[in-house]
Design a protein around this motif. Sequence first.
Motif, PDB file in Angstrom:
ATOM      1  N   THR A   1      96.622  29.316  47.406  1.00  0.00           N
ATOM      2  CA  THR A   1      96.612  27.873  47.670  1.00  0.00           C
ATOM      3  C   THR A   1      95.268  27.284  47.243  1.00  0.00           C
ATOM      4  OG1 THR A   1      95.991  28.430  49.920  1.00  0.00           O
ATOM      5  CG2 THR A   1      98.289  27.741  49.572  1.00  0.00           C
ATOM      6  N   LEU A   2      95.308  26.062  46.787  1.00  0.00           N
ATOM      7  CA  LEU A   2      94.095  25.396  46.310  1.00  0.00           C
ATOM      8  C   LEU A   2      93.454  24.620  47.450  1.00  0.00           C
ATOM      9  CD1 LEU A   2      95.399  23.912  42.936  1.00  0.00           C
ATOM     10  CD2 LEU A   2      94.036  25.975  43.258  1.00  0.00           C
ATOM     11  N   LYS A   3      92.122  24.577  47.437  1.00  0.00           N
ATOM     12  CA  LYS A   3      91.409  23.715  48.373  1.00  0.00           C
ATOM     13  C   LYS A   3      91.547  22.269  47.880  1.00  0.00           C
ATOM     14  CE  LYS A   3      88.126  27.283  49.569  1.00  0.00           C
ATOM     15  NZ  LYS A   3      86.880  27.912  49.165  1.00  0.00           N
ATOM     16  N   THR A   4      91.325  21.299  48.770  1.00  0.00           N
ATOM     17  CA  THR A   4      91.509  19.879  48.414  1.00  0.00           C
ATOM     18  C   THR A   4      90.721  19.505  47.159  1.00  0.00           C
ATOM     19  OG1 THR A   4      91.592  19.517  50.774  1.00  0.00           O
ATOM     20  CG2 THR A   4      91.533  17.557  49.396  1.00  0.00           C
ATOM     21  N   LYS A   5      89.455  19.953  47.110  1.00  0.00           N
ATOM     22  CA  LYS A   5      88.587  19.632  45.976  1.00  0.00           C
ATOM     23  C   LYS A   5      89.161  20.230  44.682  1.00  0.00           C
ATOM     24  CE  LYS A   5      83.587  19.212  45.876  1.00  0.00           C
ATOM     25  NZ  LYS A   5      82.354  19.877  46.292  1.00  0.00           N
ATOM     26  N   GLN A   6      89.610  21.481  44.811  1.00  0.00           N
ATOM     27  CA  GLN A   6      90.190  22.150  43.628  1.00  0.00           C
ATOM     28  C   GLN A   6      91.450  21.423  43.160  1.00  0.00           C
ATOM     29  OE1 GLN A   6      90.659  26.089  45.305  1.00  0.00           O
ATOM     30  NE2 GLN A   6      88.829  26.871  44.255  1.00  0.00           N
ATOM     31  N   ARG A   7      92.223  20.928  44.129  1.00  0.00           N
ATOM     32  CA  ARG A   7      93.482  20.262  43.784  1.00  0.00           C
ATOM     33  C   ARG A   7      93.228  18.978  42.979  1.00  0.00           C
ATOM     34  NH1 ARG A   7      98.480  21.461  44.757  1.00  0.00           N
ATOM     35  NH2 ARG A   7      97.812  23.190  46.055  1.00  0.00           N
TER      36      ARG A   7
END
Lengths: 388, 388
Positions: B3-9
């Motif tokens: 799963t991606l972190k918010t920033k990564q997303r």
Amino acid sequence: MITLKTKQRIVAKAIKKQKESAGSHSPSILALANQFPNVKIKVDACFLSNPYASKLFFKCLQQDFKKQNKFQDLIQYYPSQNAIIAQLVAKHLDISPQNIFLGNGAIEVIQAVIHNFVRKKIIVNIPTFSSYYEFAKEHIKVVYHQLDKQNNFTLDIEKYLKFVKQERPDTVVIINPNNPDGSYLKFQDMAYLIKQLKDVDNVIVDESFIHFAREKDERIKSTLKLINEFDNLIVIKSMSKDFGIAGIRAGYGVMSTAKVNHLLKNGYLWNLSGLAEYFFRTYIQDDFQKMYEKARVKYIDITQTFNNKLSKIDGLNVYPSQGNFVLVELTEGSTAFDCFNKLLLKHGIYTRNCSDKIGLEGEFLRIASRTKKENKKIIKSVKDLLSA
Amino acid sequence: MITLKTKQRIVAKAIKKQKESAGSHSPSILALANQFPNVKIKVDACFLSNPYASKLFFKCLQQDFKKQNKFQDLIQYYPSQNAIIAQLVAKHLDISPQNIFLGNGAIEVIQAVIHNFVRKKIIVNIPTFSSYYEFAKEHIKVVYHQLDKQNNFTLDIEKYLKFVKQERPDTVVIINPNNPDGSYLKFQDMAYLIKQLKDVDNVIVDESFIHFAREKDERIKSTLKLINEFDNLIVIKSMSKDFGIAGIRAGYGVMSTAKVNHLLKNGYLWNLSGLAEYFFRTYIQDDFQKMYEKARVKYIDITQTFNNKLSKIDGLNVYPSQGNFVLVELTEGSTAFDCFNKLLLKHGIYTRNCSDKIGLEGEFLRIASRTKKENKKIIKSVKDLLSA
């Protein structure tokens, strides 16, 4: 009268054979040197480029390529796609990116335009650059419009318009300045002509030599911005001549958005190499443009002096040119074949024998302007030849 | 589950947008680096090339370009015409020069072939390299033939022949090894298949990855010499993959003399750049070939080890590949989007998210084999990701 010695005549015939196998285009001096190592070329006055701009670009490149991996990256990785580079160049030219198609040399643009947009009939002024009729597919009718030698090969606009009206082609080609004679129509005349040709589907204007033309001031008088008014206009531009980068293969065409989209819809994905992309990215830099502009104006001055000097030599008829070359006619009875070979074999000067150009009646050579020093050598050799 | 972190997303979405604007092809890492300077790419496992061959060629080039003016000449002068370079390459390939057409990258050959020889209907196996259907003109019917995932995407010859008989296309395309899965038909199977397809007008065999395939011994099992038996065969070859020179744009097509003549009759005059001509002139040298052969075999060994190691990681289904890449399917519920972005943003590894590939049902990435060291890093990162 120029005459060849027996030994020279044997080499001359072999060179002619190589030329014939290269089609309508002259072998490069590299190809010539490969096959005839004994022929020492001192001045390449066949090749149409600004040697000062060429030197400038190569200097910039050498400087840039000192950066670690810069050159290796350009070789290794995919270049940007056509439309990406088009955005940069369009901004520099101050036109919409939707109106520009970048080519692997102007010759690719010519091929794309002739193959995709000419439907039935094309009018080509002769003498001309041969690809405009050679690339026409079998079902296309090519109609030649003879440029008048008495009028220094300059297009007679009203006569031409009448001819077009009569022939009703879907495509016309105007090279300005024209190759191989350098005849030139001023911007105002071109604008008038394009306006009058509004009923022709494709009006191709090849401006590959426009950077060498001079009107009242130094500004380049391109018609490319008329694309905003005339949807049928196609302006084609080679970068090989201005910048001496024929080996990189870079050119462009300015045309309607519909035409650009038609071409990019199913093709031309990565048609520019990494080095061509590098060239365009350098070309649009303000710093480079400033240096280039100096090299351009300097070269025009040198070229005009060269033309003037050539025109004063007896035995030659020099046609007025706004290109970086002049068309010269031999008037003292020598053949272009003998003159071309004598210049090459005795003086090491490689010119263009125009005997194969359709629409040229007489004995013609095309001689390119080179550096100041090389031009002096050309003048001296031509004088020597004709006074012998 | 990855799963991606918010920033990564947020970054992931922006990268997706850039990808979409590049069409069916991934942006190069240079384009990516331009737009996302904060994304640090450590391994480019999207780009399909042999890094050892790439290094070898660049080393030879640097050595050669020390010679005065060598590089400047390549930039300045016109390259040789298509047919001249074809003669040299044909001799190396031991086929007739009349059977070879050199391209500004294999993509130009694909474009030329699809535009000029496909008449009505083309069968394309999917998943595939998208240009084979994207370049088809409007009036062409593209029929997809789905490769069977259960059969590791390997072409089932008898089923395929039945399909061809039913559909009666004028053109078929077989990529061997296939992109993006690397499935491979042995030479004997290809020879049988080509023989059975003798009634199809154009049998396109794209061998851009054949240098990475291995049968019993190391010899390259190209079908190109079958051109002497089968007039309808068209073998297409990119040089970008074997030699890591995508920026130079060099490829070729082997096809009937009639087809070569058709293409050269009105076009493709100087479609290779000076640098592409230099590449081909280097490529055909015996000395270079010997060094290249070592780099090729070494890379195949490294690639096969890489594939084996990848296939042992839990959560991945690795399809057997004879290309220099593997198609991996995520089997633990993660999406290709999340895996692609996590690999890029956390580990600096750039892969190919295959979500846009038609004919691929599931969550797939294509991962290229790179240097031994880089491959280790890829394995470690993928393991880290899937065990998290």
